[in-house]
Design an enzyme around this catalytic site. Structure first.
Site, short mmCIF file in Angstrom:
data_model
loop_
_atom_site.label_atom_id
_atom_site.label_comp_id
_atom_site.label_asym_id
_atom_site.label_seq_id
_atom_site.Cartn_x
_atom_site.Cartn_y
_atom_site.Cartn_z
N ASN A 9 0.83 -1.20 0.00
CA ASN A 9 0.00 0.00 0.00
C ASN A 9 0.87 1.26 0.00
OD1 ASN A 9 -2.29 -1.57 0.12
ND2 ASN A 9 -2.82 -1.02 2.22
N TYR A 65 -6.43 -16.42 4.88
CA TYR A 65 -5.94 -17.69 4.37
C TYR A 65 -4.52 -17.45 3.87
CZ TYR A 65 -10.84 -18.83 4.81
OH TYR A 65 -12.10 -19.02 5.32
N ASN A 114 2.93 -1.76 13.36
CA ASN A 114 1.82 -2.60 12.88
C ASN A 114 1.63 -3.86 13.73
OD1 ASN A 114 0.08 -1.83 10.75
ND2 ASN A 114 1.75 -1.90 9.29
N ASP A 146 -1.30 3.60 6.53
CA ASP A 146 -0.32 3.47 5.46
C ASP A 146 -0.16 4.78 4.70
OD1 ASP A 146 0.00 0.81 6.12
OD2 ASP A 146 -1.51 0.13 4.71
#
Length: 359
Positions: A50, A119, A179, A271
């Site tokens: 990003n 996932y 983060n 971001d």
């Protein structure tokens, strides 16, 4: 304070290299539980990519370093990120591991109703390590941007992040966005995530950290406590939500209040803030202006429905960043304030929490 490292005039050298996992994200067509959503729209997500996309959209030369599967989702990620102008030539394709994907609901991420289904276990990105990445390419930027997501993905990813944050002569200027994602560390079976993140942050030159995640991860309350815990980085930027942001740079402290923003979607700001601050850092602007550009780029993200917005034009942002304190405090930004067209791939995922080339 300037960014050390090679200038972007040498072949193969770029302003910023961003390393991390990018995933295909599926955004719901309607609000509601994941169990009830009938269809999803495909997009891209990843905190580091990003930042890369927004910086490239602003005209900086940027390289994304990562691994994706040799599958259709990997094709999509490479093409979508490359469409922003990001150099994806060093992205590795893994024939044995898949590209990570995730699904999320449309609700505000701060509420209990928000759901995310990842996932990513065993993904191609989790195989990033010192041995599987081209370290020369990774270190080929004036700035190397990392985040605390990568070391939580695997032991190899942690080893790679430790290698890249080790203080050695000639390394690029290292930017690290903490983060803190507790769920990732739990999934990895590592109960020492906060300690690891503190160790890695101490190796960086520039650290971005939210005051809320600092409380959750380290029990630290207030910017001064954070700076005391992180004396090594040249710059520590503490994001304080609607209050503003404070930067510790050497022995100096600079605080800039947040803008009044008519929020369309409360995602993407983290971001975008990092990208705005980095852009102004590359341009060697004063720290106050770096913080203001962070706020302005975050406002661009908050005033569009998706997670990633076209940044404001350089001259427009520079004019606003140069306002006096009274005029800055009067600013109120809403949808369309950037007066700049959307760029390809303007909807991305994970990085929310949540112009012109450098001479």
């Amino acid at each position: 304070m300037t960014v050390d490292g090679p200038r972007s005039t040498a072949p193969g050298v770029v302003d910023v290299v961003a390393l991390g996992e990018s995933m295909v994200t599926f955004l719901p067509s309607v609000p509601g539980r994941l169990a009830d959503v009938p269809s999803f729209e495909r997009a891209i997500g990843g905190a580091e990519s990003n930042v890369a996309c927004v910086l490239a959209a602003a005209g900086h030369s940027v390289r994304w370093a990562g691994r994706v599967g040799a599958d259709g989702f990997g094709d999509h990620l490479v093409e979508a990120i490359g469409a922003y102008g990001v150099d994806v030539s060093t992205v590795r394709r893994d024939p044995a591991r898949p590209t990570g994907v995730y699904f999320r609901t449309a609700g505000d991420r701060a509420t209990d109703a928000h759901e995310v289904a990842y996932y990513r276990a065993g993904s191609a990105a989790s195989a990033m390590s010192v041995g599987t990445m081209d370290l020369d390419a990774v270190r080929s930027g004036r700035v190397l941007h990392l985040s605390g997501i990568t070391p939580a993905l695997s032991a190899g990813c942690l080893g790679l992040t430790r290698e890249l944050t080790a203080r050695r002569p000639g390394r690029p200027f290292v930017s690290f966005d903490v983060n803190h994602r507790p769920g990732l560390w739990r999934d990895a079976g590592d109960g020492h995530g906060p300690e690891v993140l503190l160790e890695l942050a101490r190796g960086a030159d520039l650290v971005f950290v939210g005051d809320d995640e600092a409380r959750d991860a380290w029990g630290l309350d207030g910017p001064e406590a954070l700076r005391a815990a992180l004396p090594e980085p040249e710059v520590v930027v503490v994001k304080q939500g609607a209050t503003g942001a404070t930067a510790f740079h050497g022995d100096h402290v600079t605080s800039v209040p947040a803008l009044h923003v008519d929020v369309v979607a409360a995602v993407g700001a983290g971001d975008a803030f990092a990208a705005g601050f980095l852009s102004a850092t590359l341009r060697e602007q004063p720290v106050r202006e770096r913080l203001r550009h962070g706020h302005l780029w975050a406002a661009a993200a908050l005033t569009v429905p998706g997670d990633l917005a076209a940044p404001p034009a350089r001259d427009h942002a520079d004019r606003l960043a140069a306002l006096d304190d009274t005029e800055w405090g009067r600013l109120r930004l809403g949808p369309g304030w950037t007066q700049d067209g959307e760029r390809p791939g303007d909807r991305t995922g994970e990085g929310a929490d949540e112009e012109g080339r450098t001479p």
